[in-house]
Design a protein around this motif. Structure first.
Motif, PDB file in Angstrom:
ATOM      1  N   LEU A  28       1.053  -1.261  -0.018  1.00 37.40           N
ATOM      2  CA  LEU A  28       0.114   0.169  -0.079  1.00 37.40           C
ATOM      3  C   LEU A  28       0.940   1.297   0.015  1.00 37.40           C
ATOM      4  O   LEU A  28       0.638   2.234  -0.713  1.00 37.40           O
ATOM      5  CB  LEU A  28      -0.983  -0.105   1.198  1.00 37.40           C
ATOM      6  N   LEU A  29       1.872   1.078   0.690  1.00 37.91           N
ATOM      7  CA  LEU A  29       2.888   2.233   0.835  1.00 37.91           C
ATOM      8  C   LEU A  29       3.449   2.622  -0.423  1.00 37.91           C
ATOM      9  O   LEU A  29       3.607   3.741  -0.955  1.00 37.91           O
ATOM     10  CB  LEU A  29       4.018   1.858   1.825  1.00 37.91           C
ATOM     11  N   VAL A  30       3.850   1.348  -1.253  1.00 40.85           N
ATOM     12  CA  VAL A  30       4.279   1.409  -2.758  1.00 40.85           C
ATOM     13  C   VAL A  30       3.388   2.268  -3.704  1.00 40.85           C
ATOM     14  O   VAL A  30       3.781   2.951  -4.161  1.00 40.85           O
ATOM     15  CB  VAL A  30       4.623   0.211  -3.247  1.00 40.85           C
ATOM     16  N   ILE A  31       2.031   2.047  -3.596  1.00 40.07           N
ATOM     17  CA  ILE A  31       1.213   2.421  -4.518  1.00 40.07           C
ATOM     18  C   ILE A  31       0.989   3.775  -4.146  1.00 40.07           C
ATOM     19  O   ILE A  31       0.673   4.817  -4.881  1.00 40.07           O
ATOM     20  CB  ILE A  31       0.100   1.752  -4.798  1.00 40.07           C
ATOM     21  N   ALA A  32       0.981   4.190  -2.787  1.00 34.95           N
ATOM     22  CA  ALA A  32       0.792   5.516  -2.533  1.00 34.95           C
ATOM     23  C   ALA A  32       1.998   6.400  -2.798  1.00 34.95           C
ATOM     24  O   ALA A  32       1.671   7.342  -3.286  1.00 34.95           O
ATOM     25  CB  ALA A  32       0.562   5.670  -0.868  1.00 34.95           C
TER      26      ALA A  32
END
Lengths: 329, 303
Positions: free
Chosen positions: A185-189
């Motif tokens: 999720l951090l990656v796509i954020a």
């Protein structure tokens, strides 16, 4: 002035309803961006297309599982388990993310290229800043209005795959690392934030969304093209087959440069960020054996610093370019 | 008082756009007049808090222009001079969005958008994309977005720009209607004097960054000595001579005689009619002479 109607009173009446305090107007601006994005059919089409890797992966898993269940004997079962052993679950998210880069670009162009450019053309700032808003509200609203739909678009396909995997393959190590999905999720954020910042910055330079879109796409593809060109030129000089594999394995003295060049573009940066945050170099797609070694993950902190600096630079560019026509500061 | 500004100085680099400007805008409809580059738009932007004055200050609707810009903009509606809209929205969405930006809850903003669009004569076209509107319709929607949140003060910057004669009449009717008896104060910035004269009760004339004249239009048009303009059926040198012999100053302005005579209005008119009967002149028209607004403006601008 409207003619007085027989039924409706069309004369001017003062507004006596509630007025919210004159703060946090950025959310009104952001909400309009989100609303307009979700109303676009093309947005949902691109979202659906960006899920292709996950859909194929789910189909492959489903096919192997069905084949193992329908074939009699322990060999089929063992074959299926061997296949599952080869799969690195978090790498499937990396692959899904990597293969959807072009579609993320298309979504970013669709959502962000006109965000400020079209407002410049229609002088929308005159309307917006005559209300209790300021430049901060405007820029924050525009940024969030692009970021949220982009984040949603990047989130939905892996979320579906994650739920599928969590329900079906928990026993095969899918949830062994409980942090990998929050990390993803951090990656796509981060990816959505980088795309949003870049496209908003480029958009602020133009009076037409199309020009802004063409420019951002140009920067994206040119950076990719030259990166790839340099890598392939070097590989060709080394003898293509041998050189590539040696370089990728880190046996060549030039491999460090090649690795760096590989990430020296917008999608390279995002893929590098994904590898660094997930803590993986990657593995063969669909769990199939492959002789190609993946390019190692770049170091996390420098990659993150580049992404943050790049995003900040483009947001600062937008900040300097936004002006409410003539002299509003 | 709607707005009161004292010793306001605004500079763009070395250029002084407003130079120790002091002005008070009374309630009602006020015309802000001035030649191009006089500082009208700068004054409006300063009142809205877009520009920080280097000196001076003031209050708009009771709010400080330096510290309460957001509060001011929530209570004020601005109709800018240039065409402006939010791309991709139809009229209802655009006006409702403007309402939400001003602080209206979305359901109130939507309902009010319909009302205001009806009032501005865009009821039939409210679901059309604003980008397809004609110039007249774009002017109307700018007024609608300025009115949607029920402002106590409307700032209209060249509201009749680019309108054909009929559209201009309709826009002026709208402004007059909203500014009289509806509790909305209006400041109309324009260099079209007939428009200002038609809708405004007061004017403020700005020239070279200073206020050179302000007051009620009716008062500014009064000529010192309250002369009378007379229209005769035909020229009558005997009548003129007789008036002069009574101590009147008579000025011949084409077919009109401007007569200055000491005494009350009743005494002056009685003297004129007596003299006309005595000399056989036929008086066809008589009114208290006034300056035109153009005259007031030119005098104020000349300084």
């Amino acid at each position: 002035m409207a003619e007085p109607g027989l039924i409706a009173d069309l004369s001017y009446r003062d507004y006596d309803g509630p007025l919210l305090p004159p703060t946090h107007r950025w959310w009104v601006i952001a909400r309009l961006g989100v609303r307009l994005a979700f109303r676009k059919r093309a947005y949902w089409v691109v979202t659906a297309l960006s899920s292709w890797y996950y859909l194929v992966m789910m189909a492959v898993l489903f096919f192997f599982e069905q084949a193992a269940q329908s074939a009699p004997g322990p060999r089929a079962e063992a074959g299926f388990e061997a296949f599952l052993q080869r799969i690195v679950w978090k790498d499937q998210f990396l692959h899904g993310f990597g293969f959807a880069q072009l579609l993320y670009l298309i979504a970013a162009l669709m959502l962000g290229a006109g965000a400020i450019a079209n407002d410049n053309r229609s002088k929308a700032l005159l309307v917006i800043l005559s209300k209790p808003c300021d430049k901060r509200d405007y820029l924050a609203g525009k940024w969030v209005g692009v970021f949220l739909p982009l984040f949603t678009m990047m989130l939905l396909p892996p979320l579906v795959f994650f739920l599928y995997g969590a329900f079906s393959y928990r026993g095969y190590g899918f949830l062994d690392n409980p942090w990998f999905f929050p990390k993803f999720l951090l990656v796509i954020a981060a990816a959505a934030a980088v795309h949003t910042s870049l496209v908003i910055g480029v958009s602020s330079l133009f009076d037409q969304g199309r020009l802004a879109g063409a420019t951002y796409a140009g920067v994206y593809f040119l950076s990719n093209f030259f990166t790839q060109l340099m890598v392939f030129a070097w590989l060709a000089s080394q003898g293509f087959r041998e050189g590539r594999f040696r370089a990728m394995r880190g046996e060549s003295p030039f491999s460090a440069y090649v690795d760096k060049l590989y990430y020296f573009s917008v999608d390279g940066l995002l893929i590098g960020l994904c590898k660094a945050i997930l803590g993986t170099d990657g593995s063969p797609q669909f769990g199939m054996p492959s002789p190609i070694q993946p390019v190692p993950a770049p170091p996390l902190l420098p990659t993150l610093a580049v992404a943050v600096a790049l995003s900040a630079a483009f947001v600062a560019l937008a900040w300097s370019r936004i002006r409410a026509v003539e002299v509003v500061r | 008082m709607v707005a009161s500004l004292q010793n306001l100085t605004v500079r763009y680099g070395s250029f002084t756009a407003l130079d120790s400007l002091s002005v008070e805008f009374p309630e009602g409809c006020v015309g802000l007049l001035g030649p191009n580059g006089a500082g009208k738009t700068t004054l409006i932007k300063t009142m809205l808090g877009f520009l920080q004055p280097s000196e001076g200050g003031g209050r708009v609707l009771g709010c400080d222009i330096r510290a309460q810009a957001r509060e001011i903009r929530q209570r004020v509606g601005l109709m800018p001079e240039q065409d402006c809209h939010i791309p991709g929205l139809n009229a209802v969405q655009f006006v409702a969005y403007a309402g939400e930006l001003a602080g209206m809850p979305s359901e109130f903003a939507l309902r009010r958008a319909h009302e205001v669009l009806e009032y501005c004569g865009l009821g039939e076209a409210r679901y059309r994309n604003v980008e397809t509107y004609s110039t007249g319709m774009k002017q109307r929607i700018k007024l609608a977005q300025a009115l949607v949140h029920g402002p106590k003060l409307l700032l209209l910057d060249e509201p009749t720009n680019g309108l054909d004669p009929r559209g201009r009449e309709e826009m002026l009717d709208l402004i007059r209607s909203v500014s009289h008896g509806k509790g909305v104060n209006v400041i109309v910035s324009s260099h079209l004097l007939p428009d200002v004269e038609r809708v405004c009760d007061h004017v403020v004339v700005v020239s070279r960054g200073r206020v050179t004249e302000q007051g009620a239009i009716a008062r500014l048009k009064v000529i010192e000595g309250r002369p009378i303009d007379l229209e005769l059926k035909e020229e009558s040198p005997a009548f003129v001579e007789a008036l002069r012999s009574l101590g009147a100053e008579v000025e011949e302005l084409g077919p009109v005689l401007r007569v200055r005579l000491a005494g009350s209005a009743e005494e002056v008119s009685a003297t004129i009619f007596r003299t006309a009967r005595r000399t056989g002149a036929q008086v066809r028209g008589m009114e208290v002479a006034q300056r035109s607004l153009e005259g007031v403006f030119e005098e104020a601008v000349r300084g």
